[in-house]
Motif scaffolding. Sequence first.
Motif, mmCIF file in Angstrom:
data_model
loop_
_atom_site.group_PDB
_atom_site.id
_atom_site.type_symbol
_atom_site.label_atom_id
_atom_site.label_comp_id
_atom_site.label_asym_id
_atom_site.label_seq_id
_atom_site.Cartn_x
_atom_site.Cartn_y
_atom_site.Cartn_z
ATOM 1 N N TYR A 17 0.848 -1.193 0.000
ATOM 2 C CA TYR A 17 0.000 0.000 0.000
ATOM 3 C C TYR A 17 0.889 1.252 0.000
ATOM 4 O O TYR A 17 1.967 1.249 0.584
ATOM 5 N N ARG A 46 -1.458 -1.158 -3.895
ATOM 6 C CA ARG A 46 -2.611 -0.258 -3.946
ATOM 7 C C ARG A 46 -2.132 1.165 -3.709
ATOM 8 O O ARG A 46 -1.628 1.491 -2.636
ATOM 9 N N GLY A 99 -13.086 -1.198 -10.162
ATOM 10 C CA GLY A 99 -14.248 -1.519 -10.986
ATOM 11 C C GLY A 99 -13.913 -1.882 -12.423
ATOM 12 O O GLY A 99 -14.826 -2.091 -13.231
ATOM 13 N N GLN A 100 -12.633 -1.964 -12.750
ATOM 14 C CA GLN A 100 -12.222 -2.289 -14.116
ATOM 15 C C GLN A 100 -11.273 -3.487 -14.112
ATOM 16 O O GLN A 100 -10.728 -3.872 -13.082
ATOM 17 N N GLY A 101 -11.086 -4.046 -15.288
ATOM 18 C CA GLY A 101 -10.090 -5.090 -15.435
ATOM 19 C C GLY A 101 -8.698 -4.500 -15.552
ATOM 20 O O GLY A 101 -8.543 -3.314 -15.844
ATOM 21 N N PRO A 102 -7.683 -5.320 -15.326
ATOM 22 C CA PRO A 102 -6.313 -4.819 -15.474
ATOM 23 C C PRO A 102 -6.030 -4.356 -16.900
ATOM 24 O O PRO A 102 -6.511 -4.956 -17.860
ATOM 25 N N TYR A 113 0.645 -4.011 -14.913
ATOM 26 C CA TYR A 113 -0.736 -3.670 -15.220
ATOM 27 C C TYR A 113 -1.219 -2.587 -14.241
ATOM 28 O O TYR A 113 -0.807 -2.542 -13.086
ATOM 29 N N LEU A 123 -0.367 -4.041 -10.685
ATOM 30 C CA LEU A 123 -0.091 -5.476 -10.641
ATOM 31 C C LEU A 123 1.116 -5.799 -11.498
ATOM 32 O O LEU A 123 1.253 -5.291 -12.613
ATOM 33 N N GLN A 163 -4.834 -1.456 -12.546
ATOM 34 C CA GLN A 163 -6.220 -1.866 -12.347
ATOM 35 C C GLN A 163 -6.946 -0.785 -11.560
ATOM 36 O O GLN A 163 -6.787 -0.676 -10.339
ATOM 37 N N GLN A 173 0.713 1.637 -24.045
ATOM 38 C CA GLN A 173 -0.279 2.256 -23.173
ATOM 39 C C GLN A 173 0.354 2.850 -21.913
ATOM 40 O O GLN A 173 -0.377 3.166 -20.964
ATOM 41 N N TYR A 198 5.370 -8.205 -16.805
ATOM 42 C CA TYR A 198 4.317 -7.264 -17.187
ATOM 43 C C TYR A 198 3.965 -6.377 -15.989
ATOM 44 O O TYR A 198 3.930 -6.843 -14.855
ATOM 45 N N PHE A 226 0.519 -13.665 -11.361
ATOM 46 C CA PHE A 226 0.382 -12.315 -10.828
ATOM 47 C C PHE A 226 0.845 -12.218 -9.375
ATOM 48 O O PHE A 226 0.643 -13.143 -8.575
ATOM 49 N N GLY A 227 1.414 -11.054 -9.052
ATOM 50 C CA GLY A 227 1.664 -10.705 -7.658
ATOM 51 C C GLY A 227 0.399 -10.156 -7.024
ATOM 52 O O GLY A 227 -0.634 -10.025 -7.687
ATOM 53 N N ASP A 228 0.469 -9.821 -5.731
ATOM 54 C CA ASP A 228 -0.697 -9.326 -5.000
ATOM 55 C C ASP A 228 -0.961 -7.845 -5.248
ATOM 56 O O ASP A 228 -1.987 -7.324 -4.817
ATOM 57 N N LEU A 231 -2.770 -3.419 -19.432
ATOM 58 C CA LEU A 231 -1.323 -3.533 -19.576
ATOM 59 C C LEU A 231 -0.688 -2.165 -19.745
ATOM 60 O O LEU A 231 -1.102 -1.369 -20.586
#
Lengths: 116, 113
Positions: free
Chosen positions: A10, A112, A40-43, A35, A91, A37, A59, A33, A107-109, A45
């Motif tokens: 965090y 945030r 409310g949305q998907g990851p 990402y 991510l 996120q 992107q 990679y 994926f890692g955790d 890239l």
Amino acid sequence: EAGVAQSPRYKIIEKRQSVAFWCNPISGHATLYWYQQILGQGPKLLIQFQNNGVVDDSQLPKDRFSAERLKGVDSTLKIQPAKLEDSAVYLCASSPVGSYSNQPQHFGDGTRLSIL
Amino acid sequence: AQSVTQLDSQVPVFEEAPVELRCNYSSSVSVYLFWYVQYPNQGLQLLLKYLSGSTLVKGINGFEAEFNKSQTSFHLRKPSVHISDTAEYFCAVSGSNTDKLIFGTGTRLQVFP
């Protein structure tokens, strides 16, 4: 095997400050990679590395975001200066082999990030 | 270019009931399809994938999905859900010419006792 490690978990900063995230992929994984996120949305890239070279950064908002993967192992993602819309979970993922292999990504955790 | 549509943002269901989470895709090349699950404050975990071959794919935790090329769908199913299946589920697509995963917006599965 150890999973993808990310730190910090965090982070809270004020807008216009800078921040950096770190990722250590699974040992031996060539592709890494990052990402973004948004809630409310998907990851989405941001950037893909194969070893220490960039495969896709189309992107990545290059005016404020930068990423590197020196020595083809761990990676850092930096934001400078941060904007309110950068609040998201970042991510990191890795996969074993190179391009077009369709090996699943691990994926890692995530980190945030909250911008005040 | 590929895209993914997850038609349901939330799916409430009672424990032990069957569930289907819907996913439709579009692509101009051969596709590879994935379902990932995300538990609170965690990263994404692969449930199952379709690369080629049999259109019925079995994954972890009792989930399965069926690739339907004519309907451009890859719906996820489980015959009997548990409380522990409560999570966010993401459908994703990549193509034969790219590693890039395109994710849907996710479906929140809420299992009630």
